[in-house]
Design a protein around this motif. Structure first.
Motif, PDB file in Angstrom:
ATOM      1  N   GLU A  44      53.353 -63.857  -0.515  1.00 34.73           N
ATOM      2  CA  GLU A  44      54.219 -62.769  -1.162  1.00 34.73           C
ATOM      3  C   GLU A  44      55.067 -61.950   0.088  1.00 34.73           C
ATOM      4  O   GLU A  44      55.954 -61.668  -0.130  1.00 34.73           O
ATOM      5  N   TYR A  47      57.600 -64.039   1.830  1.00 36.59           N
ATOM      6  CA  TYR A  47      58.677 -64.213   0.774  1.00 36.59           C
ATOM      7  C   TYR A  47      59.601 -63.081   0.544  1.00 36.59           C
ATOM      8  O   TYR A  47      61.096 -62.977   0.657  1.00 36.59           O
ATOM      9  N   ILE A  97      57.790 -68.877   6.061  1.00 36.99           N
ATOM     10  CA  ILE A  97      57.684 -69.126   4.778  1.00 36.99           C
ATOM     11  C   ILE A  97      58.625 -70.698   4.742  1.00 36.99           C
ATOM     12  O   ILE A  97      59.825 -70.605   4.985  1.00 36.99           O
ATOM     13  N   LYS A 102      58.287 -71.227  -0.745  1.00 36.87           N
ATOM     14  CA  LYS A 102      59.304 -70.423  -1.334  1.00 36.87           C
ATOM     15  C   LYS A 102      59.284 -70.977  -3.051  1.00 36.87           C
ATOM     16  O   LYS A 102      59.178 -70.193  -3.859  1.00 36.87           O
ATOM     17  N   GLU A 106      57.985 -68.894  -6.008  1.00 37.48           N
ATOM     18  CA  GLU A 106      58.865 -68.675  -7.018  1.00 37.48           C
ATOM     19  C   GLU A 106      58.275 -69.015  -8.452  1.00 37.48           C
ATOM     20  O   GLU A 106      58.791 -68.425  -9.564  1.00 37.48           O
TER      21      GLU A 106
END
Length: 147
Positions: A44, A47, A97, A102, A106
Motif C-alpha cells: 500500500e 502504491y 511496485i 498494482k 487495486e
C-alpha cells in the motif's frame, strides 16, 4: 485513586480494545486475500507513495528494519514488487511496485477502504475530526514526557 487517573486508565483500556478490534477486523480481510498485514502495508505504501528506499520503509510503516528484508523477499516472490538499484548511490536499493502488484492492490484496496469506513461510520464527521485531533495530541505529548 484520583478520578483523573482512573479516567486516564479507562481511556487507555478503551483505546487499546478499540484498536485491537479494528485491527483484527481489517487484518482478517487482508489475510483472506493472501497477504499478512505487514506485506499489505508495504504494498500500500509503494502504491500510494511510489518507490521507496528499503532502508526507509520500516520507519514509514512502523516496522523493525530487520523484518523489511523478509517482507520484501515475500512480496518479490509473489511478483508484487521488485528491487531496483539507485542510479546515484549503489548503497541504496528501492522497492518498486510491479504491474502485478498494482493490479492486486487495486483489486482489494477499495474494499479495505470501505470496511474501515464502515467501522468508523458510527461516528459523525465532527466526532471523527475531534478523535483525530485528540489522538494526535496524545501521541505528540509523549515527546514532552520524561523518559
Amino acid at each position: 485513586m484520583d478520578k483523573d487517573v482512573q479516567q486516564s486508565l479507562k481511556l487507555f483500556i478503551v483505546l487499546s480494545r478499540a484498536y485491537r478490534a479494528v485491527n483484527e477486523y481489517t487484518n482478517d480481510f487482508i489475510q483472506k486475500n493472501g497477504l499478512n498485514p505487514t506485506e499489505f502495508a508495504v504494498l500500500e505504501l509503494l502504491y500510494h507513495k511510489g518507490d521507496q528506499p528499503l532502508q526507509q520503509i520500516g520507519d514509514k510503516i512502523l516496522l523493525a528494519s530487520g523484518s523489511i528484508t523478509y517482507v520484501v523477499d515475500k512480496l518479490e516472490k509473489k511478483e508484487f514488487i521488485a528491487r531496483v538499484a539507485c542510479a546515484d548511490d549503489r548503497r541504496v536499493t528501492f522497492a518498486h511496485i510491479t504491474e502485478k502488484g498494482k493490479q492486486f492492490i487495486e483489486s482489494i484496496f477499495p474494499e479495505h477502504q470501505n470496511r474501515i469506513n464502515q467501522v468508523m461510520s458510527v461516528l459523525s464527521s465532527e466526532e471523527k475530526e475531534a478523535a483525530i485531533l485528540s489522538l494526535k495530541k496524545v501521541g505528540l505529548n509523549i515527546r514532552n514526557l520524561p523518559e
